[in-house]
Scaffold this motif. Structure first.
Motif, PDB file in Angstrom:
ATOM      1  N   LEU A   3       0.836  -1.197   0.000  1.00  0.00           N
ATOM      2  CA  LEU A   3       0.000   0.000   0.000  1.00  0.00           C
ATOM      3  C   LEU A   3       0.876   1.254   0.000  1.00  0.00           C
ATOM      4  O   LEU A   3       0.807   2.079   0.905  1.00  0.00           O
ATOM      5  N   GLU A 290      -5.157  10.957   7.285  1.00  0.00           N
ATOM      6  CA  GLU A 290      -4.248   9.820   7.098  1.00  0.00           C
ATOM      7  C   GLU A 290      -5.049   8.571   6.726  1.00  0.00           C
ATOM      8  O   GLU A 290      -4.632   7.792   5.872  1.00  0.00           O
ATOM      9  N   LEU A 291      -6.211   8.387   7.373  1.00  0.00           N
ATOM     10  CA  LEU A 291      -7.053   7.236   7.025  1.00  0.00           C
ATOM     11  C   LEU A 291      -7.560   7.359   5.586  1.00  0.00           C
ATOM     12  O   LEU A 291      -7.613   6.371   4.852  1.00  0.00           O
ATOM     13  N   SER A 294      -5.093   6.155   2.953  1.00  0.00           N
ATOM     14  CA  SER A 294      -5.040   4.689   2.835  1.00  0.00           C
ATOM     15  C   SER A 294      -6.230   4.174   2.032  1.00  0.00           C
ATOM     16  O   SER A 294      -6.080   3.300   1.184  1.00  0.00           O
ATOM     17  N   CYS A 295      -7.415   4.731   2.310  1.00  0.00           N
ATOM     18  CA  CYS A 295      -8.641   4.286   1.624  1.00  0.00           C
ATOM     19  C   CYS A 295      -8.571   4.523   0.129  1.00  0.00           C
ATOM     20  O   CYS A 295      -8.945   3.671  -0.668  1.00  0.00           O
ATOM     21  N   MET A 316     -16.260   2.485   0.637  1.00  0.00           N
ATOM     22  CA  MET A 316     -15.557   2.871   1.856  1.00  0.00           C
ATOM     23  C   MET A 316     -14.784   4.166   1.618  1.00  0.00           C
ATOM     24  O   MET A 316     -14.868   5.121   2.401  1.00  0.00           O
TER      25      MET A 316
ATOM     26  N   ALA B 299     -10.667   1.403   7.197  1.00  0.00           N
ATOM     27  CA  ALA B 299      -9.700   2.459   6.862  1.00  0.00           C
ATOM     28  C   ALA B 299      -8.521   2.442   7.837  1.00  0.00           C
ATOM     29  O   ALA B 299      -7.369   2.683   7.459  1.00  0.00           O
ATOM     30  N   PHE B 300      -8.811   2.133   9.087  1.00  0.00           N
ATOM     31  CA  PHE B 300      -7.751   2.075  10.103  1.00  0.00           C
ATOM     32  C   PHE B 300      -6.824   0.893   9.837  1.00  0.00           C
ATOM     33  O   PHE B 300      -5.592   1.031   9.876  1.00  0.00           O
ATOM     34  N   LEU B 302      -6.255  -0.489   7.024  1.00  0.00           N
ATOM     35  CA  LEU B 302      -5.461  -0.144   5.833  1.00  0.00           C
ATOM     36  C   LEU B 302      -4.349   0.833   6.182  1.00  0.00           C
ATOM     37  O   LEU B 302      -3.271   0.813   5.580  1.00  0.00           O
ATOM     38  N   THR B 303      -4.619   1.688   7.152  1.00  0.00           N
ATOM     39  CA  THR B 303      -3.605   2.670   7.540  1.00  0.00           C
ATOM     40  C   THR B 303      -2.435   1.993   8.244  1.00  0.00           C
ATOM     41  O   THR B 303      -1.274   2.340   8.017  1.00  0.00           O
ATOM     42  N   GLU B 305      -1.528  -1.023   7.620  1.00  0.00           N
ATOM     43  CA  GLU B 305      -0.849  -1.680   6.496  1.00  0.00           C
ATOM     44  C   GLU B 305       0.040  -0.670   5.755  1.00  0.00           C
ATOM     45  O   GLU B 305       1.196  -0.952   5.428  1.00  0.00           O
TER      46      GLU B 305
END
Lengths: 377, 391
Positions: A3, A290-291, A294-295, A316, B299-300, B302-303, B305
């Motif tokens: 990621l 920050e979240l 990632s999404c 999401m 989402a958390f 993934l963060t 990760e």
């Protein structure tokens, strides 16, 4: 897949950032608005020269085949400076539809023209005031090997500058049925089509289309009428994920500008950034952003990899970014306080663009509902 | 990477052969988790055997150096070991604050002699450690701690109280922050001291929480004599060790927010408990809140990760531990609030046949955003260290 952005993608980010900040800073939006314009053909040519108009299109049809992570990187940078262009409508959403279900002749002529930025396409889908991709009452009636369209479309993105519309119309079924939809190419100047436009708060124009017995020739039908559901669903996921990427840029930039302002602005003899009431809100927003990063990356990777979770991940991402962006621009104006309310200061532009981009390809409510539905509840 | 594949095969074969059947069952009670130490009563021979054979290879601390009895594995090998253990659902052979907290600090800050003495017994699970940080008057303002260690020539004389010392009543030794300079600014008079809990003058009292029984204790020291060789690192430089350890702790607690693989999602639980109407969860308000939570949870995850992947790729964002601690613990509280709403009146039950009730989990979760640095402290750290806000 890790990621993170790979080296090529990081280079794209750097070049996108420097191009867009040079050629279309936030001041460019102000100039356009003050002179009653909505977009810049010069910027569009520049984007085409950079290859952005073909970034997600296969090399065989004149594109760069860089994937949707790449498209997202470009749109995020556009979001940072609020640069207006039909990249999302034309080069990403419509191109993906043509690539998925267009015939060879359509792909060769149309995809190449889109990749080169020579023509602009947009999707004419929604008919009400809320994003609802199945509520389609516009009809397409077969007449020999041609079709006749009747009905209307609202809030068509880039409706002011599109040369061609990809119109979603109903062949069979009720107005809410997911099946029975066809895709039709309709040029702007086709007889029976009337186009008006509405200027929105973000200084972009959307189209309102009326179809009165608009005849579509056989070669302007895309895919197999009634059987394009999967391609349309994918195109709309692409739209939602990339709209989240643009919105992330809007939210990030508005946060960073606000943070700079807080450090600069002095009241009671100290920078207002030293007040804990503001520090905690800024830190909270930082975490949410920050979240979001990632999404968005995950959703775009899911599209590139054709992941079975694609729609869940896209919903999401759009839901999370829409919610966060709304918070970011509201905090931005509140923390800028008085000056944030003035037109003279740029931060208000971020609030306006955020509100519009939140709705494009489905807002927070649409996507959180779809996320729940896909999760089996 | 042929070497890693070989390692995987060997590890798999060894685990298959060595891990007793009962050590592959899910954890059902406190006794199922082996904490080791002088007074540990193994629940079965298999529990003892599993600890002994893992400890012999140093695999209770897979990445620690071989010279102190550790596994000496690379990061990649340790990951493979973890995956292979998960494959056969092997239990962790040893739960240990020695491994999770003290050990890394000793490896970084202790003298050679101290490492030789303390690390092997941690790895073998022979000594159970507890942590003495917070005090009745030093919570968020940890550096204002008042437990005194006075230099008496050949020893330190320790006086004062610690709170929230988990399992102090069951531990053999404590690692402790004490004040050794009473005039210096608060961060500069703190030292890191180890001592035996059976030393004369040490007493412990369990603390009951709003959720009921807990591992937490109050630990009181009255004229406890501690040999001077038990000081770790330099005198009055203990705060550096404390900060290093707190970062570790934050990362551990942050992981709490994640649901475990294989368990039902909140949405699925809600469907069973509440039912469906018109194709959607019958309680629409809860449905929206669950979706919101699950989006944040995903989402958390993934963060986490992304943070790991960025670190590997050398693109580290830094100071991520505060973000993870803050967000993970707040999510766990949200999860428990939703579980209470989903369960309705049934979730209020206080007694159950085995284990803790949902109501107890819910109440206990409130402590997640307090222990290991409150959410407010994490926000301060993010604002100052990451965002560069002054003051």
């Amino acid at each position: 897949m890790a990621l993170v952005l790979n080296e090529e993608q990081q280079m794209l980010r750097d070049s996108a950032k420097s191009f867009i900040q040079e050629s279309s800073p936030v001041g460019a939006l102000r100039k356009l608005r003050d002179s009653g314009e909505e977009w810049s053909p010069e910027l569009w040519s520049g984007m085409a020269e950079m290859g952005w108009t073909g970034i997600a299109i296969p090399e065989d049809f004149g594109g760069l085949e860089f994937g949707y992570v790449g498209a997202g990187i470009v749109l995020e940078e556009c979001g940072r400076t609020l640069a207006a262009s039909p990249l999302l409508s034309s080069s990403f959403v419509c191109a993906s539809l043509l690539e998925a279900v267009g015939n060879e002749a359509q792909k060769e002529s149309l995809l190449a023209a889109i990749a080169g930025g020579e023509t602009v396409f947009t999707l004419a889908l929604c008919e009400g005031d809320r994003f609802d991709p199945t509520r389609i009452a516009t009809t397409a009636a077969a007449d020999g090997d041609t079709y006749v369209l009747n009905g209307s479309k609202k809030h068509v993105l880039d409706g002011d500058l599109a040369n061609t519309f990809i119109v979603v119309a109903r062949l069979t079924g009720d107005a809410d049925s997911e099946d029975g939809l066809g895709l039709f190419l309709v040029d702007r100047d086709t007889e029976g089509l009337s186009v008006s436009t509405t200027l929105n708060a973000d200084n972009r124009r959307v189209g309102n289309l009326d179809f009165e017995s608009v005849r579509v020739a056989a070669n302007a039908v895309i895919g197999k009428p009634g059987a394009n559901g999967a391609a349309l669903a994918r195109a709309l996921d692409i739209g939602a994920a990339l709209s989240a990427a643009e919105l992330l840029g809007v939210a990030q930039e508005s946060f960073e500008r606000t943070l700079d302002y807080l450090k600069d602005r002095k009241q009671f003899g100290v920078p207002v950034a030293s007040f804990q009431a503001l520090q905690h809100r800024a830190a909270q927003l930082f975490c949410e952003l920050e979240l979001c990063k990632s999404c968005v990356l995950k959703a775009l990777q899911a599209i590139d990899q054709d992941s079975p979770d694609r729609s869940t991940l896209v919903s999401m991402a759009k839901a999370k970014v829409a919610k966060t962006s709304k918070l970011a621009v509201n905090e931005a104006v509140q923390m800028h306080a008085g000056i944030g309310m003035t037109d003279e200061f740029d931060i208000g532009f971020f609030m306006k663009r955020s509100a519009a981009a939140c709705q494009e390809y489905g807002d927070y409510y649409f996507h959180s509902d779809r996320f729940a539905e896909l999760g089996g509840y | 990477m042929p070497n890693l594949e070989e390692f995987r095969q060997q590890t798999r074969a060894w685990l298959e052969e060595s891990c007793p059947a009962s050590m592959r069952n899910p954890i059902n009670s406190d006794k199922d988790q082996c904490w080791g130490g002088r007074n540990w009563v193994f629940e079965s021979d298999e529990q003892r055997l599993w600890l002994e054979c893992m400890a012999e290879r140093g695999w209770t601390a897979p990445q620690w150096p071989k010279e102190y009895g550790g596994g000496g594995l690379s990061r990649e090998e340790a990951k493979i070991l973890k995956q292979e253990m998960a494959r056969i659902t092997a239990r962790r052979p040893l739960e240990s604050f020695g491994i999770d907290m003290l050990g890394p600090a000793l490896l970084k800050f202790a003298s050679e002699e101290q490492k030789q003495r303390y690390i092997p017994e941690i790895i073998r699970g022979e000594i159970r450690w507890c942590q003495g940080y917070s005090e009745p008057n030093a919570g968020s303002d940890l550096a204002s701690l008042q437990m005194r260690a006075e230099d008496k020539g050949d020893h330190y004389l320790v006086n004062g109280s610690k709170v929230w010392t988990s399992y102090a009543d069951k531990s053999d030794w404590i690692f402790c922050l004490v004040r050794t300079d009473f005039d210096a600014p608060k961060h500069k008079g703190i030292s890191f001291l180890l001592f035996d809990m059976t030393s004369p003058g040490v007493s412990t009292n369990p603390i009951k929480l709003i959720s009921g029984k807990s591992p937490f204790c109050e630990t009181v020291c009255e004229n406890v004599k501690v040999p001077k060789e038990n000081l770790v690192g330099e005198l009055n430089k203990g705060w550096d060790i404390a900060k290093y350890l707190l970062t570790h702790e934050r990362e551990m607690i942050g992981g709490f927010g994640l649901s475990r693989a294989g368990t039902k999602t909140l949405g699925q639980m809600a469907v069973s408990a509440i039912g469906v109407a018109d194709g959607r969860l019958a309680e629409r308000g809860i449905r929206t809140d669950i979706a919101d939570f699950e989006i944040d949870e995903m989402a958390f995850a993934l963060t986490i990760e992304r943070v790991v992947d960025e670190a590997k790729a050398g693109q580290g964002t830094g100071a991520a531990s505060s973000l993870l601690k803050l967000y993970g613990t707040e999510l766990n509280k949200d999860r428990n609030e939703l579980l209470m709403s989903i369960g309705g009146s049934e979730a209020l039950a206080w007694e159950s046949e085995g284990g803790e009730t949902q109501a107890q989990h819910w109440l206990r979760s409130k402590g997640n955003s307090i222990e290991g640095g409150t959410s407010e402290i994490q926000l301060n750290i993010i604002a100052k260290r990451i965002l560069g806000m002054p003051g």
